[in-house]
Motif scaffolding. Sequence first.
Motif, PDB file in Angstrom:
ATOM      1  N   VAL A  75       0.914  -1.510   0.348  1.00 54.68           N
ATOM      2  CA  VAL A  75      -0.035   0.312   0.304  1.00 54.68           C
ATOM      3  C   VAL A  75       0.869   1.119   0.160  1.00 54.68           C
ATOM      4  CG1 VAL A  75      -1.660   1.428   1.389  1.00 54.68           C
ATOM      5  CG2 VAL A  75      -2.125  -0.822   0.814  1.00 54.68           C
ATOM      6  N   THR A  76       1.911   1.031   0.867  1.00 52.81           N
ATOM      7  CA  THR A  76       2.448   2.345   1.147  1.00 52.81           C
ATOM      8  C   THR A  76       3.562   2.595  -0.227  1.00 52.81           C
ATOM      9  OG1 THR A  76       4.140   1.061   2.198  1.00 52.81           O
ATOM     10  CG2 THR A  76       2.407   2.501   3.582  1.00 52.81           C
ATOM     11  N   ARG A  77       4.255   1.977  -0.979  1.00 52.25           N
ATOM     12  CA  ARG A  77       4.819   1.479  -2.407  1.00 52.25           C
ATOM     13  C   ARG A  77       3.968   2.343  -3.519  1.00 52.25           C
ATOM     14  NH1 ARG A  77       7.318  -2.732  -0.221  1.00 52.25           N
ATOM     15  NH2 ARG A  77       5.881  -4.290  -0.910  1.00 52.25           N
ATOM     16  N   ALA A  78       2.307   1.517  -3.842  1.00 49.05           N
ATOM     17  CA  ALA A  78       1.786   2.054  -4.355  1.00 49.05           C
ATOM     18  C   ALA A  78       1.289   3.577  -3.948  1.00 49.05           C
ATOM     19  CB  ALA A  78       0.132   1.511  -4.320  1.00 49.05           C
ATOM     20  N   MET A  79       1.211   3.954  -3.292  1.00 50.15           N
ATOM     21  CA  MET A  79       0.973   5.252  -2.458  1.00 50.15           C
ATOM     22  C   MET A  79       1.989   6.479  -3.079  1.00 50.15           C
ATOM     23  SD  MET A  79      -2.161   6.034  -1.776  1.00 50.15           S
ATOM     24  CE  MET A  79      -2.969   6.947  -0.201  1.00 50.15           C
ATOM     25  N   THR A  80       2.845   5.640  -2.932  1.00 48.35           N
ATOM     26  CA  THR A  80       3.863   6.628  -2.764  1.00 48.35           C
ATOM     27  C   THR A  80       4.358   6.802  -4.511  1.00 48.35           C
ATOM     28  OG1 THR A  80       5.681   5.963  -0.787  1.00 48.35           O
ATOM     29  CG2 THR A  80       6.688   6.476  -2.609  1.00 48.35           C
ATOM     30  N   ALA A  81       4.337   5.869  -4.743  1.00 50.06           N
ATOM     31  CA  ALA A  81       4.607   5.759  -6.753  1.00 50.06           C
ATOM     32  C   ALA A  81       3.624   6.956  -7.447  1.00 50.06           C
ATOM     33  CB  ALA A  81       4.388   4.178  -7.434  1.00 50.06           C
ATOM     34  N   VAL A  82       2.531   7.002  -6.736  1.00 49.70           N
ATOM     35  CA  VAL A  82       1.269   7.849  -7.105  1.00 49.70           C
ATOM     36  C   VAL A  82       1.213   9.455  -6.650  1.00 49.70           C
ATOM     37  CG1 VAL A  82      -1.199   8.553  -6.911  1.00 49.70           C
ATOM     38  CG2 VAL A  82      -0.197   6.866  -6.873  1.00 49.70           C
ATOM     39  N   LEU A  83       2.768  10.009  -5.156  1.00 43.95           N
ATOM     40  CA  LEU A  83       2.373  11.029  -4.859  1.00 43.95           C
ATOM     41  C   LEU A  83       3.998  11.709  -5.722  1.00 43.95           C
ATOM     42  CD1 LEU A  83       1.882   9.975  -1.136  1.00 43.95           C
ATOM     43  CD2 LEU A  83       0.336  11.339  -2.557  1.00 43.95           C
ATOM     44  N   ALA A  84       5.221  10.710  -6.456  1.00 43.27           N
ATOM     45  CA  ALA A  84       6.078  11.158  -6.465  1.00 43.27           C
ATOM     46  C   ALA A  84       5.901  11.438  -7.876  1.00 43.27           C
ATOM     47  CB  ALA A  84       7.050   9.763  -6.323  1.00 43.27           C
ATOM     48  N   ALA A  85       4.707  11.091  -8.518  1.00 44.58           N
ATOM     49  CA  ALA A  85       4.337  11.282 -10.224  1.00 44.58           C
ATOM     50  C   ALA A  85       3.752  12.420 -10.474  1.00 44.58           C
ATOM     51  CB  ALA A  85       3.678  10.213 -10.396  1.00 44.58           C
ATOM     52  N   LEU A  86       2.897  12.811  -9.171  1.00 43.96           N
ATOM     53  CA  LEU A  86       1.850  13.966  -9.190  1.00 43.96           C
ATOM     54  C   LEU A  86       2.463  15.749  -9.193  1.00 43.96           C
ATOM     55  CD1 LEU A  86       0.043  13.291  -6.413  1.00 43.96           C
ATOM     56  CD2 LEU A  86      -0.838  13.120  -8.818  1.00 43.96           C
ATOM     57  N   PRO A  87       2.646  16.284 -10.579  1.00 41.52           N
ATOM     58  CA  PRO A  87       2.623  17.201 -11.103  1.00 41.52           C
ATOM     59  C   PRO A  87       2.671  18.991  -9.407  1.00 41.52           C
ATOM     60  CG  PRO A  87       1.384  17.164 -12.628  1.00 41.52           C
ATOM     61  CD  PRO A  87       1.256  15.708 -11.539  1.00 41.52           C
ATOM     62  N   ALA A  88       3.927  19.473  -8.768  1.00 35.72           N
ATOM     63  CA  ALA A  88       3.923  20.341  -7.684  1.00 35.72           C
ATOM     64  C   ALA A  88       2.422  20.791  -7.815  1.00 35.72           C
ATOM     65  CB  ALA A  88       4.588  20.853  -7.940  1.00 35.72           C
ATOM     66  N   ALA A  89       1.627  21.496  -9.096  1.00 39.03           N
ATOM     67  CA  ALA A  89       0.401  22.590  -9.414  1.00 39.03           C
ATOM     68  C   ALA A  89      -0.567  21.010  -8.351  1.00 39.03           C
ATOM     69  CB  ALA A  89       0.804  22.445 -10.485  1.00 39.03           C
ATOM     70  N   VAL A  90      -0.832  19.908  -8.731  1.00 38.99           N
ATOM     71  CA  VAL A  90      -2.050  19.449  -8.422  1.00 38.99           C
ATOM     72  C   VAL A  90      -1.755  19.228  -6.777  1.00 38.99           C
ATOM     73  CG1 VAL A  90      -2.660  16.637  -8.214  1.00 38.99           C
ATOM     74  CG2 VAL A  90      -1.701  18.110 -10.770  1.00 38.99           C
ATOM     75  N   LEU A  91      -0.611  19.326  -6.658  1.00 39.33           N
ATOM     76  CA  LEU A  91      -0.367  19.361  -4.727  1.00 39.33           C
ATOM     77  C   LEU A  91      -0.865  21.073  -3.723  1.00 39.33           C
ATOM     78  CD1 LEU A  91       2.221  16.606  -4.010  1.00 39.33           C
ATOM     79  CD2 LEU A  91      -0.340  16.564  -4.028  1.00 39.33           C
ATOM     80  N   GLU A  92      -0.938  21.675  -4.884  1.00 42.17           N
ATOM     81  CA  GLU A  92      -1.518  22.705  -4.258  1.00 42.17           C
ATOM     82  C   GLU A  92      -3.166  23.148  -4.782  1.00 42.17           C
ATOM     83  OE1 GLU A  92       0.130  25.302  -3.188  1.00 42.17           O
ATOM     84  OE2 GLU A  92       2.478  24.610  -3.762  1.00 42.17           O
ATOM     85  N   ASN A  93      -3.814  22.794  -5.189  1.00 43.62           N
ATOM     86  CA  ASN A  93      -5.210  22.187  -5.903  1.00 43.62           C
ATOM     87  C   ASN A  93      -6.098  21.789  -4.562  1.00 43.62           C
ATOM     88  OD1 ASN A  93      -8.403  21.619  -6.526  1.00 43.62           O
ATOM     89  ND2 ASN A  93      -6.879  22.259  -8.737  1.00 43.62           N
ATOM     90  N   THR A  94      -6.794  22.864  -3.348  1.00 42.42           N
ATOM     91  CA  THR A  94      -7.154  22.120  -2.303  1.00 42.42           C
ATOM     92  C   THR A  94      -8.276  21.421  -3.083  1.00 42.42           C
ATOM     93  OG1 THR A  94      -8.403  24.048  -2.803  1.00 42.42           O
ATOM     94  CG2 THR A  94      -7.056  24.388  -1.011  1.00 42.42           C
ATOM     95  N   ALA A  95      -9.132  21.446  -4.054  1.00 40.68           N
ATOM     96  CA  ALA A  95     -10.010  20.432  -4.348  1.00 40.68           C
ATOM     97  C   ALA A  95      -8.684  19.206  -4.374  1.00 40.68           C
ATOM     98  CB  ALA A  95     -11.043  21.176  -5.623  1.00 40.68           C
ATOM     99  N   VAL A  96      -8.092  18.992  -5.046  1.00 38.66           N
ATOM    100  CA  VAL A  96      -7.746  17.532  -5.150  1.00 38.66           C
ATOM    101  C   VAL A  96      -7.424  16.891  -3.882  1.00 38.66           C
ATOM    102  CG1 VAL A  96      -5.703  16.246  -5.743  1.00 38.66           C
ATOM    103  CG2 VAL A  96      -6.562  18.429  -7.894  1.00 38.66           C
ATOM    104  N   LEU A  97      -6.258  17.698  -2.391  1.00 41.23           N
ATOM    105  CA  LEU A  97      -6.153  17.325  -1.716  1.00 41.23           C
ATOM    106  C   LEU A  97      -7.464  17.011  -0.552  1.00 41.23           C
ATOM    107  CD1 LEU A  97      -3.803  20.029  -0.953  1.00 41.23           C
ATOM    108  CD2 LEU A  97      -3.437  18.035  -1.606  1.00 41.23           C
TER     109      LEU A  97
END
Length: 245
Positions: free
Chosen positions: A126-148
């Motif tokens: 589970v943590t490996r899958a989550m890390t793979a997804v999180l590491a691939a996200l563009p920085a701008a996506v993690l600034e979007n409160t709806a996405v968060l």
Amino acid sequence: MKTIRAQVLEAEQSAVLGPGDDERFSGYGVMGLSFSSGHVLAMRRFPVTSVGPGYRSVWLRRPSGSWTIYADAPPAVSCARYFGAALEAAVQCPITVIWTGDSAFSVRIGGDVDLAWDLELASTPVTRAMTAVLAALPAAVLENTAVLKAMGAASGPALRAGRLGLTGAVPNGQGFRAKPRRMWFVSRSSASLAGQDFGSLQPLRVQTRLGDFWIPQRGIFLIGASSFDAFDPARHLPASVPGAA
């Protein structure tokens, strides 16, 4: 493949702040960890911040429900800047974080506090899958409160950690955005305070939170960044703790 320790030390040495006018932090920490005694611990290590020097902090919730944040930087430029309104105390003191193995580290606060906390981390599918997804996200996506918000709602059940809040408001009024990039579970831990043992790892009967930041019901260690709204004295509370001299 790099060990957890190597990845954390790399994050420590290469931590940088992303662009923006908000208050930004980069580093790693334990989001929260609850014990059978009713105590809860959390840890933050931010080598760089936009509001002051890098620092370490330990959050302690006692079984009574009261919170204290210990930090090796003044409250005005550490975690109490955002959480002071919900604390019983904010204490500036030396804190050491020492890696004792490829996946294990110790946190110590000496003196009158006398906190000893040892942890071991583990990677799972589970943590490996989550890390793979999180590491691939563009920085701008993690600034979007709806996405968060959507990420937090989905991640809590997936991680069996109860409710997770990656965005919302902290007790002092600022909005926050948590931006994880890499993740592991805490597989083992022991802790004591002034000789009192906290017992075994155990979720709280009722999940606790500080503002909209929910303390996970299982230990999660993250590398990433976080940001908060720029301080506005007209809308936000100061770092001081209510009732403190």
